[in-house]
Write a protein that holds these residues in place. Sequence first.
Motif, PDB file in Angstrom:
ATOM      1  N   GLY A 183       0.807  -1.225   0.000  1.00 43.82           N
ATOM      2  CA  GLY A 183       0.000   0.000   0.000  1.00 43.82           C
ATOM      3  C   GLY A 183       0.837   1.271   0.000  1.00 43.82           C
ATOM      4  N   PHE A 184       2.143   1.168  -0.195  1.00 37.95           N
ATOM      5  CA  PHE A 184       3.011   2.359  -0.110  1.00 37.95           C
ATOM      6  C   PHE A 184       2.633   3.444  -1.121  1.00 37.95           C
ATOM      7  CE2 PHE A 184       7.302   1.126   2.087  1.00 37.95           C
ATOM      8  CZ  PHE A 184       6.612   0.880   3.260  1.00 37.95           C
ATOM      9  N   ALA A 185       2.025   3.050  -2.244  1.00 30.36           N
ATOM     10  CA  ALA A 185       1.704   4.065  -3.257  1.00 30.36           C
ATOM     11  C   ALA A 185       0.667   5.063  -2.739  1.00 30.36           C
ATOM     12  CB  ALA A 185       1.199   3.396  -4.528  1.00 30.36           C
ATOM     13  N   SER A 186      -0.056   4.714  -1.681  1.00 32.26           N
ATOM     14  CA  SER A 186      -1.029   5.703  -1.182  1.00 32.26           C
ATOM     15  C   SER A 186      -0.413   6.671  -0.177  1.00 32.26           C
ATOM     16  CB  SER A 186      -2.250   4.998  -0.580  1.00 32.26           C
ATOM     17  OG  SER A 186      -1.840   4.251   0.535  1.00 32.26           O
ATOM     18  N   ARG A 187       0.841   6.420   0.272  1.00 30.56           N
ATOM     19  CA  ARG A 187       1.427   7.340   1.262  1.00 30.56           C
ATOM     20  C   ARG A 187       2.876   7.753   0.985  1.00 30.56           C
ATOM     21  NH1 ARG A 187       0.966   5.716   7.164  1.00 30.56           N
ATOM     22  NH2 ARG A 187       1.765   3.716   6.441  1.00 30.56           N
ATOM     23  N   PHE A 188       3.669   6.801   0.417  1.00 32.58           N
ATOM     24  CA  PHE A 188       5.116   7.084   0.375  1.00 32.58           C
ATOM     25  C   PHE A 188       5.799   6.973  -0.985  1.00 32.58           C
ATOM     26  CE2 PHE A 188       4.396   5.075   4.631  1.00 32.58           C
ATOM     27  CZ  PHE A 188       4.570   6.225   5.379  1.00 32.58           C
ATOM     28  N   ARG A 189       5.133   6.418  -1.982  1.00 27.86           N
ATOM     29  CA  ARG A 189       5.839   6.157  -3.237  1.00 27.86           C
ATOM     30  C   ARG A 189       5.013   6.614  -4.429  1.00 27.86           C
ATOM     31  NH1 ARG A 189       8.983   5.452   0.139  1.00 27.86           N
ATOM     32  NH2 ARG A 189      10.496   3.762   0.447  1.00 27.86           N
ATOM     33  N   ASP A 190       5.733   6.721  -5.561  1.00 25.73           N
ATOM     34  CA  ASP A 190       5.107   7.133  -6.810  1.00 25.73           C
ATOM     35  C   ASP A 190       4.201   5.997  -7.309  1.00 25.73           C
ATOM     36  OD1 ASP A 190       4.501   7.971  -9.297  1.00 25.73           O
ATOM     37  OD2 ASP A 190       6.573   8.064 -10.041  1.00 25.73           O
ATOM     38  N   LYS A 191       2.940   6.314  -7.497  1.00 24.32           N
ATOM     39  CA  LYS A 191       1.957   5.293  -7.919  1.00 24.32           C
ATOM     40  C   LYS A 191       2.360   4.618  -9.220  1.00 24.32           C
ATOM     41  CE  LYS A 191      -2.639   6.362  -6.139  1.00 24.32           C
ATOM     42  NZ  LYS A 191      -2.358   7.328  -5.087  1.00 24.32           N
ATOM     43  N   ALA A 192       2.973   5.391 -10.115  1.00 26.68           N
ATOM     44  CA  ALA A 192       3.265   4.879 -11.461  1.00 26.68           C
ATOM     45  C   ALA A 192       4.345   3.792 -11.436  1.00 26.68           C
ATOM     46  CB  ALA A 192       3.694   6.029 -12.359  1.00 26.68           C
ATOM     47  N   THR A 193       5.228   3.831 -10.458  1.00 23.71           N
ATOM     48  CA  THR A 193       6.362   2.898 -10.500  1.00 23.71           C
ATOM     49  C   THR A 193       6.379   1.881  -9.351  1.00 23.71           C
ATOM     50  OG1 THR A 193       7.648   4.550  -9.319  1.00 23.71           O
ATOM     51  CG2 THR A 193       7.903   4.505 -11.722  1.00 23.71           C
ATOM     52  N   TRP A 194       5.492   2.049  -8.381  1.00 17.76           N
ATOM     53  CA  TRP A 194       5.561   1.162  -7.215  1.00 17.76           C
ATOM     54  C   TRP A 194       4.890  -0.186  -7.507  1.00 17.76           C
ATOM     55  CZ3 TRP A 194       8.715   0.843  -3.500  1.00 17.76           C
ATOM     56  CH2 TRP A 194       8.438   0.026  -2.394  1.00 17.76           C
ATOM     57  N   ASN A 195       5.649  -1.253  -7.376  1.00 16.13           N
ATOM     58  CA  ASN A 195       5.104  -2.606  -7.585  1.00 16.13           C
ATOM     59  C   ASN A 195       5.997  -3.601  -6.829  1.00 16.13           C
ATOM     60  OD1 ASN A 195       7.437  -2.855  -9.119  1.00 16.13           O
ATOM     61  ND2 ASN A 195       6.371  -2.534 -11.067  1.00 16.13           N
ATOM     62  N   VAL A 196       5.738  -4.876  -6.988  1.00 15.10           N
ATOM     63  CA  VAL A 196       6.467  -5.880  -6.211  1.00 15.10           C
ATOM     64  C   VAL A 196       7.968  -5.851  -6.528  1.00 15.10           C
ATOM     65  CG1 VAL A 196       5.796  -7.746  -7.820  1.00 15.10           C
ATOM     66  CG2 VAL A 196       6.577  -8.330  -5.519  1.00 15.10           C
ATOM     67  N   GLU A 197       8.321  -5.574  -7.793  1.00 13.92           N
ATOM     68  CA  GLU A 197       9.751  -5.531  -8.148  1.00 13.92           C
ATOM     69  C   GLU A 197      10.434  -4.338  -7.463  1.00 13.92           C
ATOM     70  OE1 GLU A 197       7.430  -6.091 -10.540  1.00 13.92           O
ATOM     71  OE2 GLU A 197       7.960  -8.127 -11.200  1.00 13.92           O
ATOM     72  N   ALA A 198       9.763  -3.171  -7.486  1.00 14.43           N
ATOM     73  CA  ALA A 198      10.343  -1.984  -6.847  1.00 14.43           C
ATOM     74  C   ALA A 198      10.498  -2.241  -5.346  1.00 14.43           C
ATOM     75  CB  ALA A 198       9.449  -0.774  -7.091  1.00 14.43           C
ATOM     76  N   TYR A 199       9.497  -2.877  -4.767  1.00 13.19           N
ATOM     77  CA  TYR A 199       9.574  -3.213  -3.342  1.00 13.19           C
ATOM     78  C   TYR A 199      10.770  -4.126  -3.063  1.00 13.19           C
ATOM     79  CZ  TYR A 199       8.803  -6.133   0.757  1.00 13.19           C
ATOM     80  OH  TYR A 199       8.995  -6.851   1.911  1.00 13.19           O
ATOM     81  N   LEU A 200      10.912  -5.173  -3.876  1.00 10.21           N
ATOM     82  CA  LEU A 200      11.999  -6.127  -3.626  1.00 10.21           C
ATOM     83  C   LEU A 200      13.368  -5.453  -3.713  1.00 10.21           C
ATOM     84  CD1 LEU A 200      10.852  -9.468  -5.287  1.00 10.21           C
ATOM     85  CD2 LEU A 200      11.522  -9.110  -2.894  1.00 10.21           C
ATOM     86  N   ASP A 201      13.530  -4.556  -4.692  1.00  8.11           N
ATOM     87  CA  ASP A 201      14.804  -3.824  -4.805  1.00  8.11           C
ATOM     88  C   ASP A 201      15.101  -3.075  -3.511  1.00  8.11           C
ATOM     89  OD1 ASP A 201      15.271  -4.636  -7.315  1.00  8.11           O
ATOM     90  OD2 ASP A 201      14.822  -2.716  -8.298  1.00  8.11           O
ATOM     91  N   GLU A 202      14.098  -2.331  -3.046  1.00  9.67           N
ATOM     92  CA  GLU A 202      14.308  -1.520  -1.833  1.00  9.67           C
ATOM     93  C   GLU A 202      14.498  -2.404  -0.606  1.00  9.67           C
ATOM     94  OE1 GLU A 202      11.800   1.656  -0.773  1.00  9.67           O
ATOM     95  OE2 GLU A 202      11.775   2.537  -2.781  1.00  9.67           O
ATOM     96  N   TRP A 203      13.695  -3.448  -0.539  1.00 10.76           N
ATOM     97  CA  TRP A 203      13.784  -4.332   0.631  1.00 10.76           C
ATOM     98  C   TRP A 203      15.165  -4.987   0.704  1.00 10.76           C
ATOM     99  CZ3 TRP A 203      14.836  -9.421   1.632  1.00 10.76           C
ATOM    100  CH2 TRP A 203      14.621  -9.829   2.961  1.00 10.76           C
TER     101      TRP A 203
END
Length: 487
Positions: A183-203
């Motif tokens: 749910g990060f796209a509703s508070r902390f991240r860009d909606k257009a690019t936030w997905n499971v791959e972006a999460y895994l990179d950051e995690w």
Amino acid sequence: MNRRRFLAVSAAAAASLRSLAQPTKPALTIHADKPGPTVPTNFLGLSYETQQLSDPTFFSPRNTGLVDQFRALAPNGVLRIGGNTSDVGWWKPTLASKQPPLPANVTLRTPPGEKSPMDLSYAVTPVAVTNLRAFLDATGWTCLYGINLGSSTPARAADEATFVSKTLGDKLEYFQLGNEADGFASRFRDKATWNVEAYLDEWLTAAKAVRAAVPHARFGMPDVASKTSWFPTIADKLGAISNRPDIAALTHHYYFTGPPSNPNATLDNLLKPNPRVEKDAALVHDAAQKLHTKYRMTEGNTCYRGGKPGMSDVFGAALWAADYCLQLASLGYSGVNLHGGDGQMVANSLGGTLPGDALVTDDPATHPHPYYTPIAHIGPKYIAEPVSFGMKFANNFAGATMHPIDFTTTLNATAYAATLATGQPIVAIINKDAAPLHVDLSGYALALTLSAPSLTSTTVSLDEPSANREVSTVPPYTAVLLRSTRP
Ligand code: BDP
């Protein structure tokens, strides 16, 4: 028997429960020769907002009312610290430390009607973590510790993890980096690019930074709110990394429904069989097998956005909790953490308010806040709420090995069977129906009854019988635990 087969048998049992071909007599067959999952002794847990740590006197051995309630609930449970507030807290290592600026990857958003997430930010100090350790010692519990991923940096996560690991020692089960990142796209991240791959990179970047500072660090992840569909990708991508951080468990959340204003948030719906539970279990089970790890339901309850008065805080929620915890045990989960805590902390996790307050007709101060909390803090007292009675009932299966069952009845009822570590067989029957359930289970005696004057009662009983007796009827809206009388 492997787990997949066990799930298939459980699914068959659930299906027969709803079957239209209704027999006249309920039938319960226990496959005692088939061992299913063993329920860990620390299966049961609670989930609290990380912001509780902003008050170092809360998780402290001096907070004896809370210590007593934890101990009464389970002798060795797991306290999960996380929730939405975990992504706005900042680590304040010294008195002179100043709140750091937001990192560049944050696109701050404020959901409609809420305070800005950063207006609700707060500091976590070493004294809070030191007191937490003493609280865990006093209760016999261990901890899953949530660290900010939404509005922090890997270096800060590593700093905090270093102190937490050193201080909690073997009381720390594992870290979690980020709460409900789906749910990060509703508070902390860009909606257009936030997905499971972006999460895994950051995690991965954050987890590796933590591991560099704390080489034996273990992690629970991804702690998703609802996108269990992320699990196959997570299993594939992490499975391909040979030196991946040590994943102690795959984790997800589950709220039966919400928000409180949702007309479908009713006791009637809460108590119905729920196919979503098995669907999530199948996804997380398969991913965990690929990663050779466990899986845990780390945050959930009856109704998101703080719970619903008249549903989350009454006996119906106790029957739901008993059934849900035992269903997760039968599906191979390593544990369950139901969410709660202090009203203000959960309100802050939701942008400042508890919407359930708008539904109360009398003085809201007399109700538990949040409405779903297992342990309420009303005035100076800590009070065991209905949902905690259901958890306590289920905790009788801690350490037991589950068995598949075939249970056929025309009523809305469930049953679970297991063999305790002592070798004694036990059975739980949860009658969620308005009609009495007739049972024919010779060789078992009543051990415990979970009941209340009505489904909407705010007081609940969990009683041991005064004499040894078999059970032929489970009354309406009642759960019973039976123990084998055979040597
Ligand atoms: C979850 C959040 C938690 C909230 C809860 C709720 O992780 O912080 O308190 O929902 O809505 O999604 O009650």
